[in-house]
Write a protein that holds these residues in place. Structure first.
Motif, mmCIF file in Angstrom:
data_model
loop_
_atom_site.group_PDB
_atom_site.id
_atom_site.type_symbol
_atom_site.label_atom_id
_atom_site.label_comp_id
_atom_site.label_asym_id
_atom_site.label_seq_id
_atom_site.Cartn_x
_atom_site.Cartn_y
_atom_site.Cartn_z
ATOM 1 N N ASP A 170 0.829 -1.209 0.000
ATOM 2 C CA ASP A 170 0.000 0.000 0.000
ATOM 3 C C ASP A 170 0.860 1.254 0.000
ATOM 4 O OD1 ASP A 170 -2.774 1.290 0.589
ATOM 5 O OD2 ASP A 170 -1.431 2.099 2.146
ATOM 6 N N ARG A 171 1.902 1.290 0.827
ATOM 7 C CA ARG A 171 2.748 2.487 0.886
ATOM 8 C C ARG A 171 3.596 2.625 -0.375
ATOM 9 N NH1 ARG A 171 -0.527 2.098 4.565
ATOM 10 N NH2 ARG A 171 -0.185 2.936 6.672
ATOM 11 N N ALA A 172 3.985 1.509 -0.958
ATOM 12 C CA ALA A 172 4.730 1.573 -2.220
ATOM 13 C C ALA A 172 3.869 2.182 -3.320
ATOM 14 C CB ALA A 172 5.208 0.185 -2.617
ATOM 15 N N LEU A 173 2.611 1.787 -3.373
ATOM 16 C CA LEU A 173 1.691 2.364 -4.347
ATOM 17 C C LEU A 173 1.469 3.854 -4.079
ATOM 18 C CD1 LEU A 173 -0.852 -0.593 -4.415
ATOM 19 C CD2 LEU A 173 0.470 0.231 -6.394
ATOM 20 N N ARG A 174 1.362 4.218 -2.829
ATOM 21 C CA ARG A 174 1.143 5.626 -2.468
ATOM 22 C C ARG A 174 2.340 6.482 -2.874
ATOM 23 N NH1 ARG A 174 0.169 6.983 3.806
ATOM 24 N NH2 ARG A 174 -1.640 5.636 3.432
ATOM 25 N N VAL A 175 3.546 5.991 -2.590
ATOM 26 C CA VAL A 175 4.752 6.733 -2.958
ATOM 27 C C VAL A 175 4.863 6.853 -4.476
ATOM 28 C CG1 VAL A 175 7.278 6.660 -2.926
ATOM 29 C CG2 VAL A 175 5.988 6.155 -0.841
ATOM 30 N N ALA A 176 4.538 5.775 -5.169
ATOM 31 C CA ALA A 176 4.601 5.819 -6.642
ATOM 32 C C ALA A 176 3.669 6.884 -7.192
ATOM 33 C CB ALA A 176 4.248 4.446 -7.202
ATOM 34 N N ARG A 177 2.458 6.972 -6.650
ATOM 35 C CA ARG A 177 1.513 7.989 -7.114
ATOM 36 C C ARG A 177 2.014 9.396 -6.792
ATOM 37 N NH1 ARG A 177 -2.232 4.092 -5.175
ATOM 38 N NH2 ARG A 177 -2.363 5.184 -3.158
ATOM 39 N N ARG A 178 2.550 9.570 -5.564
ATOM 40 C CA ARG A 178 2.984 10.907 -5.138
ATOM 41 C C ARG A 178 4.135 11.416 -5.999
ATOM 42 N NH1 ARG A 178 4.800 9.886 -0.035
ATOM 43 N NH2 ARG A 178 2.698 10.121 0.815
ATOM 44 N N HIS A 179 5.055 10.521 -6.351
ATOM 45 C CA HIS A 179 6.275 10.962 -7.025
ATOM 46 C C HIS A 179 6.346 10.489 -8.475
ATOM 47 C CE1 HIS A 179 7.959 12.577 -3.303
ATOM 48 N NE2 HIS A 179 7.454 11.509 -2.705
ATOM 49 N N GLU A 180 5.183 10.064 -8.998
ATOM 50 C CA GLU A 180 5.077 9.689 -10.399
ATOM 51 C C GLU A 180 6.109 8.647 -10.807
ATOM 52 O OE1 GLU A 180 5.253 13.372 -12.530
ATOM 53 O OE2 GLU A 180 3.235 13.974 -11.931
ATOM 54 N N ARG A 181 6.206 7.626 -9.958
ATOM 55 C CA ARG A 181 7.052 6.482 -10.281
ATOM 56 C C ARG A 181 6.150 5.349 -10.802
ATOM 57 N NH1 ARG A 181 12.821 7.000 -9.150
ATOM 58 N NH2 ARG A 181 12.998 8.969 -7.999
ATOM 59 N N ARG A 182 6.714 4.472 -11.587
ATOM 60 C CA ARG A 182 5.932 3.382 -12.166
ATOM 61 C C ARG A 182 5.944 2.193 -11.197
ATOM 62 N NH1 ARG A 182 4.290 1.595 -17.274
ATOM 63 N NH2 ARG A 182 4.043 -0.682 -17.374
ATOM 64 N N PRO A 183 4.776 1.831 -10.639
ATOM 65 C CA PRO A 183 4.730 0.673 -9.753
ATOM 66 C C PRO A 183 4.712 -0.617 -10.556
ATOM 67 C CG PRO A 183 2.537 1.583 -9.978
ATOM 68 C CD PRO A 183 3.462 2.488 -10.766
ATOM 69 N N ASP A 184 5.045 -1.683 -9.888
ATOM 70 C CA ASP A 184 4.923 -3.006 -10.500
ATOM 71 C C ASP A 184 3.438 -3.313 -10.713
ATOM 72 O OD1 ASP A 184 4.563 -6.082 -10.247
ATOM 73 O OD2 ASP A 184 6.691 -5.821 -10.692
ATOM 74 N N ASP A 185 3.119 -3.920 -11.840
ATOM 75 C CA ASP A 185 1.722 -4.207 -12.159
ATOM 76 C C ASP A 185 1.075 -5.156 -11.152
ATOM 77 O OD1 ASP A 185 1.908 -2.595 -14.367
ATOM 78 O OD2 ASP A 185 2.312 -4.242 -15.768
ATOM 79 N N GLY A 186 1.898 -5.938 -10.439
ATOM 80 C CA GLY A 186 1.330 -6.914 -9.522
ATOM 81 C C GLY A 186 1.062 -6.400 -8.124
ATOM 82 N N TRP A 187 1.536 -5.188 -7.802
ATOM 83 C CA TRP A 187 1.408 -4.707 -6.426
ATOM 84 C C TRP A 187 -0.045 -4.525 -6.004
ATOM 85 C CZ3 TRP A 187 5.594 -0.243 -6.255
ATOM 86 C CH2 TRP A 187 6.879 -0.834 -6.335
ATOM 87 N N GLU A 188 -0.826 -3.836 -6.839
ATOM 88 C CA GLU A 188 -2.197 -3.513 -6.427
ATOM 89 C C GLU A 188 -3.062 -4.764 -6.270
ATOM 90 O OE1 GLU A 188 -5.610 -0.142 -7.288
ATOM 91 O OE2 GLU A 188 -3.841 -0.295 -8.581
ATOM 92 N N PRO A 189 -3.070 -5.691 -7.247
ATOM 93 C CA PRO A 189 -3.871 -6.898 -7.025
ATOM 94 C C PRO A 189 -3.377 -7.739 -5.859
ATOM 95 C CG PRO A 189 -2.598 -7.050 -9.060
ATOM 96 C CD PRO A 189 -2.506 -5.636 -8.607
ATOM 97 N N LEU A 190 -2.059 -7.792 -5.645
ATOM 98 C CA LEU A 190 -1.550 -8.566 -4.519
ATOM 99 C C LEU A 190 -1.962 -7.931 -3.198
ATOM 100 C CD1 LEU A 190 0.076 -10.905 -3.407
ATOM 101 C CD2 LEU A 190 2.158 -9.523 -3.658
ATOM 102 N N ALA A 191 -1.931 -6.596 -3.121
ATOM 103 C CA ALA A 191 -2.372 -5.912 -1.902
ATOM 104 C C ALA A 191 -3.816 -6.266 -1.594
ATOM 105 C CB ALA A 191 -2.197 -4.407 -2.033
ATOM 106 N N ALA A 192 -4.648 -6.342 -2.620
ATOM 107 C CA ALA A 192 -6.057 -6.702 -2.409
ATOM 108 C C ALA A 192 -6.188 -8.131 -1.906
ATOM 109 C CB ALA A 192 -6.825 -6.520 -3.713
ATOM 110 N N VAL A 193 -5.373 -9.024 -2.432
ATOM 111 C CA VAL A 193 -5.410 -10.429 -1.991
ATOM 112 C C VAL A 193 -4.994 -10.544 -0.522
ATOM 113 C CG1 VAL A 193 -4.327 -12.692 -2.276
ATOM 114 C CG2 VAL A 193 -5.064 -11.400 -4.289
ATOM 115 N N VAL A 194 -3.906 -9.866 -0.162
ATOM 116 C CA VAL A 194 -3.425 -9.929 1.226
ATOM 117 C C VAL A 194 -4.470 -9.358 2.166
ATOM 118 C CG1 VAL A 194 -1.649 -9.159 2.829
ATOM 119 C CG2 VAL A 194 -1.007 -9.804 0.504
ATOM 120 N N ARG A 195 -5.024 -8.212 1.811
ATOM 121 C CA ARG A 195 -6.044 -7.585 2.667
ATOM 122 C C ARG A 195 -7.242 -8.502 2.845
ATOM 123 N NH1 ARG A 195 -10.704 -4.593 2.123
ATOM 124 N NH2 ARG A 195 -11.033 -3.003 3.758
#
Length: 889
Positions: free
Chosen positions: A711-736
């Protein structure tokens, strides 16, 4: 009749008190009519008292009691019996009596309790069954020998005299399991001499051993075996040292088995091989009393100073602890996890200390930090001691102690290198004391002070006095400098001001909340000085083995850099406005990752140099704080799997980038590595945040922190316009989703420690505190209520109450208290948060420091001190309460 000392020993043993030194002093100093304990014997007793496991053994008649024989007059001296029993009641301490008497007679006459091991028949008879193992042929020989002895005595003395000796009990015969005995205590000298000669002849004639112990003569079918009995007891009990005392010729065999730190004593005037001789059983009883007091003090500590009353010194590289009476009781060099130079907090005076205070008895007025610094002042009516660690080149530790006032001060410099395990000497060279025999150069500059040097043969101590009415005295202890620099005492005030100015400039840059601002500043300074500036690593605490339960075994070494603790520490400083510590830590972590086989294989903790830890070991010769063993060096948690550690690193990078508005590429790379580690291993069980020494489980806190990482990696990527890994968001949903489904327990009506477990754990509060679930969700509200109901006791919150695979108990955890305060605020219970925070603040030590834990039952602070967790939790609560106040207004 019991003497006053005997009564004191009895009261001490039964009531758990200590012997008044006024009564002991004549025996300690060897002043009591020639039968006292001289310096040599006292030195050996002190060494013996500090052995990890001790056996105290002795003969009976003539040693514990002044008379031999079969009558009730042969009861042991009251004082000896009480002291022996008190010794046997101490942990890792055993007592035994090895006698020529039969075991049945020894047990009946001595009336010694079951905790004292009894061995009869000159070392052969360990239990009553021994009598049934004597061969029939041996029984016959003993019977014939007994008859022959009586017949020959009658022939030598005449029938009338022989009968009179027996009927008037001046000469008595006894059949023992493996011997025939003649008791001569009341026989006239002539008759006793004849009886002895006849017994010797009969023994020779029938092939029996002739043993003469005091007024008793034994004709034994077996040779004396007190030495073998002592060895057998040592093996059975697993002792590391033994004391044996005896008065008879048969005791020499046991004395001959002694070795190393063992101590042999002979009681009485007879010639002996023992190194030390005591006048009579009274003297031996007194020695037992002294040994009991020495060992009790070593095992349980001598009036251990409350942990929260210790103040910490720091310079960004080294740390030290100071007691409220001006004693430096803990200092390591050159690294935080190096061997100690002073370890008084773990072993009293023998473990090393550097003391300064008034010579004359004077009331302590108090101790305080100089405002917004790490400089500590300790004051009496006419003496003041000002202590600080002065920043020095890397590898050098410089402790400055300034003595001022109008009185006379006493200084004791007692270095004990490597946890008091390495010998050293002290050589005065002008105004400088050189510690000789250490791997690192250590010198004490003390201009104007003359010291007397004493040595116990292994360690030296320097004692001096100085009249402060002539002006302040500056003591500078310098470790690690190959060149002996002569600091100018006249320049000390300016050097001290430089140290103070740097600390105050740092504090002025902080954004201090209006809630408990002075305590927040003290906590912030404490956290900053747990940062090891040369490397960027952060200590969890500056100490080792301060117990989580007095007398228990939960004593851990915290002088290392846990990824979790360190991230939370520097994150707290970031939130106060100081970012340099976070930059230093992330640079340190980057170097760790560069040499790791992969981010998913990070250890939970490292030494400040980045090296993995050595094997956890125990320092057996140190008794520990208040007798809490073992003293541990190293930490076995280094080998655990702790998959939550990636989350706090991600939280740190998120907060730091938000504070500065920047995201260096190096920090982004670390964040990407943390997310990759979660993707690789989040589904595995682990040992959890509390490092339980049991099989890994699917811990709810760990899974929550895995979600936080993504979640924080995705937040930092959005704030600083970095490209996140495509798997982070779906994996975060699975873990949650898994945490919400598996972490909730319907029976407990709460999120629990692990999947398929009903046990509560305060760490699961992070399900709501991190944003994984809305804090107003009924499931989180129920979890907060359950933690409060089941884990809170008064001003503290326990981590958990389930079996964690370790013996003993522990106190409430200050960080868990902070989490519950934060949870109260998150769910809108502001008044409850205010109340619990006030109670937490009230637990602060007199100079504003907190150890790790608190026992509400005994109102005792516990754990390593000061603890980063405790102070960062306190700061966060103060900030959140300040925000709540400003929001309400």
């Amino acid at each position: 009749m019991a003497t006053p000392l005997n009564r004191t020993v009895s009261e001490s043993a039964l009531l758990g008190g200590s012997l008044p030194l006024g009564l002991l002093r004549p025996y300690l100093l060897g002043e009591n009519d020639g039968d006292g304990i001289g310096p040599g014997l006292m030195a050996e007793l002190k060494l013996l008292a500090r052995q990890p496991s001790l056996l105290v053994a002795c003969n009976y008649g003539g040693t514990l009691t002044p008379v031999d024989g079969q009558t009730t007059e042969t009861l042991p001296l009251d004082s000896a019996a009480v002291a022996l029993r008190a010794l046997a009641a101490l942990p890792n301490t055993h007592a035994a009596v090895i006698s020529g008497r039969s075991l049945r007679d020894l047990a009946a006459v001595s009336r010694l309790p079951a905790e004292i091991h009894l061995v009869g028949s000159h070392g052969h008879e360990f239990d009553m069954a021994f009598a049934y193992t004597i061969p029939q042929a041996t029984e016959g020989v003993l019977q014939l020998a007994g008859n022959a002895l009586v017949e020959r005595l009658t022939a030598r003395l005449g029938v009338a005299q022989a009968e009179r000796l027996v009927t008037e009990h001046r000469l008595a015969f006894e059949r023992k399991p493996a011997a025939f005995a003649v008791h001569r205590r009341e026989a006239d000298p002539g008759a006793a001499e004849v009886a002895t000669a006849v017994a010797r002849e009969v023994a020779a004639a029938y092939g029996l051993s002739f043993i003469e112990d005091g007024t008793v003569v034994d004709l034994c079918a077996l040779p004396p075996a007190k030495g073998a009995a002592l060895d057998k007891l040592r093996a059975q009990l697993g002792v590391s040292a033994a004391l044996f005392a005896g008065d008879a010729a048969s005791d020499e065999g046991a004395l001959g088995t002694l070795r190393g730190p063992d101590l042999g004593l002979h009681v009485g005037p007879r010639a002996t091989t023992a190194r030390h001789q005591l006048r009579d059983p009274d003297a031996f009883a007194r020695l037992l009393a002294v040994l009991f007091e020495l060992r009790r003090a070593w095992l349980f500590g001598e009036e251990a100073v409350a942990l929260e009353r210790h103040s910490m010194l720091g310079d960004g590289s080294s740390t030290a602890l100071v007691t409220p009476d001006g004693t430096i009781c803990w200092l390591t060099h050159p690294l935080p996890d190096s061997g100690s130079l002073f370890a008084h907090v773990l072993g009293g005076d023998p473990a090393g200390h550097f003391s300064a205070g008034p010579v004359a008895a004077s009331r302590l007025l108090g101790q305080r930090y100089v405002d917004n610094t790490m400089i500590v002042e300790t004051r009496w009516a006419d003496v003041a001691v000002t202590d600080y660690l002065e920043p020095s080149p890397e590898g050098i530790t410089q402790l400055v102690r300034v003595l001022s006032g109008s009185g006379t001060a006493r200084i004791v410099f007692a270095p004990r290198p490597d946890y008091a395990g390495a010998p050293c000497a002290i050589e005065p060279r002008g105004d400088v004391l050189h510690v000789v025999g250490t791997s690192e150069p250590i010198v004490l500059h003390a201009p104007g002070v003359r010291f007397a040097i004493e040595s116990d043969g292994r360690h030296a101590s320097a004692t001096g006095q100085v009249d402060l009415s002539q002006g302040p005295v500056v003591l500078t202890l310098r470790c690690g400098d190959p060149e002996v620099h002569e600091p100018d005492p006249a320049a000390e005030p300016e050097r001290r001001e430089d140290v103070a100015r740097a600390a105050r400039a740092w504090v002025q840059r902080l954004e201090i909340p209006a809630v408990k601002p002075s305590l927040v500043v003290r906590s912030a300074l404490t956290l900053r000085h747990l940062v090891h500036e040369p490397t960027g690593a952060v200590l969890a605490a500056p100490t080792t083995s301060l117990p989580e339960g007095i007398g228990g075994t939960r004593n851990w070494d915290y002088r290392y850099c846990w990824l979790r603790d360190a991230s939370l520490t520097v994150l707290t400083l970031v939130e106060l406005g100081s970012t340099e510590e976070a930059d230093g830590f992330l640079a340190w972590l980057g170097r760790i990752l560069a040499s790791a086989p992969g981010p998913e294989w990070l250890h939970p903790l490292y030494s400040v140099t980045g090296a993995p830890l050595s094997t956890e070991a125990s320092i057996e010769h140190l008794p520990g704080y208040a007798g809490s063993r073992p003293v541990r060096i190293g930490n076995a948690a280094d080998h655990q799997v702790q998959l939550d550690v990636f989350g706090p690193v991600a939280q740190l990078i998120d907060a730091l980038s938000e504070r500065t508005g920047e995201l260096p590429d190096a920090h982004w790379r670390i964040l990407v590595q943390m997310a990759a580690a979660v993707a690789a291993r989040w589904h595995e069980p682990d040992h959890g945040i509390w490092e339980a020494r049991r099989a890994p489980r699917h811990h709810v806190y760990t899974k929550t922190m895995c979600w936080v990482t993504l979640d924080r990696a995705l937040r930092v990527a959005r704030r600083h316009e970095r490209r996140p890994d495509d798997g982070w968001e779906p994996l975060a949903a699975v873990v949650r989703s898994e945490v919400l489904a598996e972490g909730w327990d319907d029976g407990a009506r709460a999120f629990t420690v692990a999947y398929d477990s009903p046990d509560l754990d305060a760490a699961v509060l992070h399900v709501g505190l991190t944003g994984l679930i809305n804090p107003l969700d009924p499931r989180f509200l129920a979890t907060v209520a359950a933690v409060e109901r089941e884990l809170r006791v008064g001003p503290t919150v326990f981590r958990y109450t389930y079996d964690d695979g370790l013996p003993g108990l522990e106190g409430g955890f200050h960080l868990c208290t902070a989490w519950l305060i934060e949870a109260f605020l998150a769910v809108g219970r502001v008044d409850d948060a205010e109340d619990l925070f006030a109670r937490l603040a009230a637990l602060m030590g007199p100079t504003g420091l907190l150890p790790e834990e608190y026992d509400p039952a005994t109102e005792t602070h516990l754990g390593n001190h000061p603890q980063a967790y405790s102070h960062l939790g306190f700061i966060r609560c103060a900030r959140l309460l300040d925000e709540a106040h400003r929001g309400a207004s």
